[in-house]
Design an enzyme around this catalytic site. Sequence first.
Site, PDB file in Angstrom:
ATOM      1  N   VAL A 114      30.801  49.103  59.192  1.00 30.58           N
ATOM      2  CA  VAL A 114      30.341  47.748  58.861  1.00 30.58           C
ATOM      3  C   VAL A 114      31.277  46.673  59.416  1.00 30.58           C
ATOM      4  CG1 VAL A 114      29.759  46.159  56.981  1.00 30.58           C
ATOM      5  CG2 VAL A 114      29.143  48.590  56.809  1.00 30.58           C
TER       6      VAL A 114
ATOM      7  N   ARG B  82      35.722  32.149  52.466  1.00 34.94           N
ATOM      8  CA  ARG B  82      34.616  32.300  53.423  1.00 34.94           C
ATOM      9  C   ARG B  82      33.266  32.136  52.727  1.00 34.94           C
ATOM     10  NH1 ARG B  82      32.858  35.611  55.495  1.00 34.94           N
ATOM     11  NH2 ARG B  82      32.547  34.887  57.603  1.00 34.94           N
TER      12      ARG B  82
ATOM     13  N   LYS C 234      31.497  39.892  41.515  1.00 32.22           N
ATOM     14  CA  LYS C 234      32.047  38.792  42.339  1.00 32.22           C
ATOM     15  C   LYS C 234      31.024  38.347  43.378  1.00 32.22           C
ATOM     16  CE  LYS C 234      34.795  39.817  45.953  1.00 32.22           C
ATOM     17  NZ  LYS C 234      34.364  39.255  47.247  1.00 32.22           N
ATOM     18  N   ASN C 235      30.394  39.332  44.055  1.00 30.10           N
ATOM     19  CA  ASN C 235      29.519  38.987  45.183  1.00 30.10           C
ATOM     20  C   ASN C 235      28.138  38.520  44.751  1.00 30.10           C
ATOM     21  OD1 ASN C 235      31.661  39.467  46.797  1.00 30.10           O
ATOM     22  ND2 ASN C 235      31.002  41.497  47.474  1.00 30.10           N
TER      23      ASN C 235
ATOM     24  N   CYS D 207      38.782  37.020  59.006  1.00 32.64           N
ATOM     25  CA  CYS D 207      39.740  37.385  57.954  1.00 32.64           C
ATOM     26  C   CYS D 207      40.349  38.723  58.361  1.00 32.64           C
ATOM     27  CB  CYS D 207      39.026  37.477  56.606  1.00 32.64           C
ATOM     28  SG  CYS D 207      37.908  38.874  56.531  1.00 32.64           S
TER      29      CYS D 207
ATOM     30  N   ASP E 135      32.866  48.304  50.767  1.00 30.38           N
ATOM     31  CA  ASP E 135      33.840  47.749  49.803  1.00 30.38           C
ATOM     32  C   ASP E 135      34.492  48.826  48.955  1.00 30.38           C
ATOM     33  OD1 ASP E 135      31.960  44.692  49.082  1.00 30.38           O
ATOM     34  OD2 ASP E 135      33.113  45.357  50.816  1.00 30.38           O
TER      35      ASP E 135
ATOM     36  N   ARG F 292      41.842  37.740  44.001  1.00 30.84           N
ATOM     37  CA  ARG F 292      40.596  37.151  44.514  1.00 30.84           C
ATOM     38  C   ARG F 292      39.378  37.894  43.963  1.00 30.84           C
ATOM     39  NH1 ARG F 292      39.805  37.474  50.314  1.00 30.84           N
ATOM     40  NH2 ARG F 292      37.878  36.560  49.556  1.00 30.84           N
TER      41      ARG F 292
ATOM     42  N   ARG G 222      33.954  38.197  61.361  1.00 28.07           N
ATOM     43  CA  ARG G 222      33.027  37.640  60.359  1.00 28.07           C
ATOM     44  C   ARG G 222      32.187  36.479  60.946  1.00 28.07           C
ATOM     45  NH1 ARG G 222      35.090  39.171  55.291  1.00 28.07           N
ATOM     46  NH2 ARG G 222      32.977  38.896  54.503  1.00 28.07           N
ATOM     47  N   PRO G 223      31.482  36.681  62.049  1.00 30.46           N
ATOM     48  CA  PRO G 223      30.672  35.601  62.623  1.00 30.46           C
ATOM     49  C   PRO G 223      29.521  35.223  61.695  1.00 30.46           C
ATOM     50  CG  PRO G 223      30.140  37.674  63.669  1.00 30.46           C
ATOM     51  CD  PRO G 223      31.323  37.940  62.780  1.00 30.46           C
ATOM     52  N   VAL G 224      28.929  34.054  61.933  1.00 28.62           N
ATOM     53  CA  VAL G 224      27.777  33.611  61.128  1.00 28.62           C
ATOM     54  C   VAL G 224      26.577  33.303  62.026  1.00 28.62           C
ATOM     55  CG1 VAL G 224      29.085  32.763  59.136  1.00 28.62           C
ATOM     56  CG2 VAL G 224      28.714  31.257  61.113  1.00 28.62           C
ATOM     57  N   ASP G 225      26.541  33.962  63.183  1.00 24.56           N
ATOM     58  CA  ASP G 225      25.443  33.691  64.140  1.00 24.56           C
ATOM     59  C   ASP G 225      24.067  34.010  63.559  1.00 24.56           C
ATOM     60  OD1 ASP G 225      26.656  36.354  64.331  1.00 24.56           O
ATOM     61  OD2 ASP G 225      25.067  36.765  65.751  1.00 24.56           O
ATOM     62  N   LEU G 226      23.984  35.029  62.708  1.00 23.06           N
ATOM     63  CA  LEU G 226      22.668  35.382  62.143  1.00 23.06           C
ATOM     64  C   LEU G 226      22.207  34.318  61.149  1.00 23.06           C
ATOM     65  CD1 LEU G 226      23.197  39.229  61.600  1.00 23.06           C
ATOM     66  CD2 LEU G 226      22.037  38.076  63.499  1.00 23.06           C
TER      67      LEU G 226
HETATM   68  C1  EPZ Z   1      29.284  40.500  52.026  1.00 22.25           C
HETATM   69  O1  EPZ Z   1      29.989  39.937  53.124  1.00 22.25           O
HETATM   70  C2  EPZ Z   1      30.329  40.701  50.931  1.00 22.25           C
HETATM   71  N1  EPZ Z   1      30.922  39.420  50.550  1.00 22.25           N
HETATM   72  C3  EPZ Z   1      31.424  41.653  51.435  1.00 22.25           C
HETATM   73  O2  EPZ Z   1      32.321  41.882  50.353  1.00 22.25           O
HETATM   74  C4  EPZ Z   1      30.774  42.977  51.825  1.00 22.25           C
HETATM   75  O3  EPZ Z   1      31.763  43.836  52.357  1.00 22.25           O
HETATM   76  C5  EPZ Z   1      29.690  42.731  52.884  1.00 22.25           C
HETATM   77  O4  EPZ Z   1      28.724  41.777  52.364  1.00 22.25           O
HETATM   78  C6  EPZ Z   1      28.948  44.000  53.259  1.00 22.25           C
HETATM   79  O5  EPZ Z   1      28.386  44.573  52.131  1.00 22.25           O
HETATM   80  C7  EPZ Z   1      30.222  38.588  49.732  1.00 22.25           C
HETATM   81  O6  EPZ Z   1      29.113  38.867  49.323  1.00 22.25           O
HETATM   82  C8  EPZ Z   1      30.902  37.303  49.347  1.00 22.25           C
HETATM   83  P1  EPZ Z   1      27.629  40.949  56.183  1.00 22.25           P
HETATM   84  P2  EPZ Z   1      29.143  39.356  54.385  1.00 22.25           P
HETATM   85  O7  EPZ Z   1      27.096  39.638  56.636  1.00 22.25           O
HETATM   86  O8  EPZ Z   1      27.898  38.715  53.899  1.00 22.25           O
HETATM   87  C9  EPZ Z   1      28.241  41.162  60.851  1.00 22.25           C
HETATM   88  C10 EPZ Z   1      34.411  42.201  49.330  1.00 22.25           C
HETATM   89  O9  EPZ Z   1      35.363  42.961  49.538  1.00 22.25           O
HETATM   90  N2  EPZ Z   1      27.606  39.829  60.894  1.00 22.25           N
HETATM   91  O10 EPZ Z   1      26.699  41.969  55.597  1.00 22.25           O
HETATM   92  O11 EPZ Z   1      30.053  38.569  55.228  1.00 22.25           O
HETATM   93  C11 EPZ Z   1      29.627  41.098  60.245  1.00 22.25           C
HETATM   94  O12 EPZ Z   1      30.578  40.728  61.230  1.00 22.25           O
HETATM   95  C12 EPZ Z   1      33.712  41.524  50.491  1.00 22.25           C
HETATM   96  O13 EPZ Z   1      33.939  41.929  48.199  1.00 22.25           O
HETATM   97  C13 EPZ Z   1      27.310  39.260  62.132  1.00 22.25           C
HETATM   98  O14 EPZ Z   1      27.577  39.846  63.180  1.00 22.25           O
HETATM   99  O15 EPZ Z   1      28.789  40.719  55.135  1.00 22.25           O
HETATM  100  C14 EPZ Z   1      29.845  42.499  59.745  1.00 22.25           C
HETATM  101  O16 EPZ Z   1      30.293  43.309  60.817  1.00 22.25           O
HETATM  102  C15 EPZ Z   1      34.305  41.925  51.838  1.00 22.25           C
HETATM  103  N3  EPZ Z   1      26.728  38.022  62.178  1.00 22.25           N
HETATM  104  C16 EPZ Z   1      28.444  42.949  59.338  1.00 22.25           C
HETATM  105  O17 EPZ Z   1      27.532  42.023  59.953  1.00 22.25           O
HETATM  106  C17 EPZ Z   1      26.424  37.327  61.030  1.00 22.25           C
HETATM  107  O18 EPZ Z   1      25.872  36.210  61.127  1.00 22.25           O
HETATM  108  C18 EPZ Z   1      28.221  42.908  57.833  1.00 22.25           C
HETATM  109  O19 EPZ Z   1      28.453  41.580  57.399  1.00 22.25           O
HETATM  110  C19 EPZ Z   1      26.733  37.920  59.772  1.00 22.25           C
HETATM  111  C20 EPZ Z   1      27.315  39.171  59.731  1.00 22.25           C
END
Ligand code: EPZ
Length: 436
Positions: A327, A89, A19-20, A113, A305, A397, A118-122
């Site tokens: 995480v 998302r 999926k991812n 969610c 996950d 999903r 789930r911020p996107v600041d990075l």
């Molecule tokens: C991906 O989410 C996956 N989703 C998630 O899978 C997975 O749990 C996650 O990576 C971690 O492996 C998809 O690929 C579609 P992150 P993502 O950015 O990219 C923080 C599932 O069940 N963060 O690595 O959103 C964030 O809040 C889903 O299949 C920031 O602070 O994960 C979190 O605490 C759930 N700022 C941590 O980083 C940002 O700009 C990890 O998030 C981005 C992230």
Amino acid sequence: MHIRGGVRLSGCVPISGAKNSALVILAGALLAPGVCRLHNIPSLVDVACMLEILATLGVAIRRDGSSLEIDARDITLADAPYELVSQLRASFFAIGPLLARLGETRVPLPGGCAIGARPVDLHVRGLQAMGAEVQIEHGLVHARVKKGKRLQGARIYLDYPSVGATETLMMAATLAEGETLIENAAREPEVVDLANFCRALGAQIEGAGTNTIVISGVPQLHGAEYSIIPDRIEAGTFLVAGAITRSELELSCVVPEHLTAVIAKLQAMGATIRSTAPNRLLISPGERSLATDLETLPYPGFPTDMQAQFMALLALAEGNSVVTETVFENRLRHFAELNRMGADIRVKNNIAIVRGVPFLSGAPVVATDLRASASLVLAGLAAQGETTMTGLHHLDRGYDRLEQKLRNLGADLERRNSYDPDLLAESSETLPPVLS
Ligand code: EPZ
């Protein structure tokens, strides 16, 4: 869904595409003014939603089973629609490709969610480092590069090895001017899969899978044919299904190297897992699983996950386990529903103390998010009596025909149209107009 527990499973289950990987590679197809043929695409609600978003942007889609033909030669809309982004998302992944290809885009800010803010600041800070002007107002992320300019290569350090930020910035950098360095990058297999897909499009990317990725921008990319990797989380979920029902199970279409942390944990809990062929795994569980501690970490650490699924298994293990979720800030909620099935789990902040109990009892339960729903199915398979689970839209999903695969292994479960308010709400949505 109604699950009657206590049934031994047996047989071999084929694992679907990841999926991812599928979600981010579908967004990546926007990078190329060409036709992409993608294979091993799983049949998931999230994939259908992403396809609907692509179709809204003007992309033509043809589907043939688990293969897709994506024609992104003409993108007629540069803005991703709110009503669809709010459902998925991962559609935020469109921002990198649309900005890199069109020079300007508006993508709704993805909300939080069940598992966290789930911020996107990075993602945003990285795009700004590449020369994008980004305004966030009225729930929209409006990103653009100066007229006639392109994104510029940059040296970007990620405060956290975010999977999504790594993927957004890697995609944007493929069409930037010059070289981009992403340091402290995520190393997940899905990041490597995306990099391999982009290289098939003609991108120049080195270092994917390590914590430093180097991308040399090129003026344009082209279409390609690509097959995505198997879903390591679906595979891990079925390994836990074998362990929790004390059944010997075989999995086909897997990449064992993507499951090292999961296999190591199951072996520490007493299971025997071996490779029966290059892409097959066989789990032979011992008697009762042994308790073990668990801490979720970025790859190659133990995957977040898989945490909910393991909590169901630890609930029945011999001894006490400490589960630390590092995480996401709110990803332990499934403990409450497991406790309603007789588990003995206490949670404080991001730590759960799981005291193993000899058995769980079936009960009516509600799923709160995708992996929590998988955890409750696993608990139901092992519990005494019947478990009735609602909130099935979470399951749909992220799992490709999970009930059918479990029934093929001998599980006693079915999805009766019991009243499920969420499900009814979902079913009123029409699925995306994918050209067949
Ligand atoms: C991906 O989410 C996956 N989703 C998630 O899978 C997975 O749990 C996650 O990576 C971690 O492996 C998809 O690929 C579609 P992150 P993502 O950015 O990219 C923080 C599932 O069940 N963060 O690595 O959103 C964030 O809040 C889903 O299949 C920031 O602070 O994960 C979190 O605490 C759930 N700022 C941590 O980083 C940002 O700009 C990890 O998030 C981005 C992230």
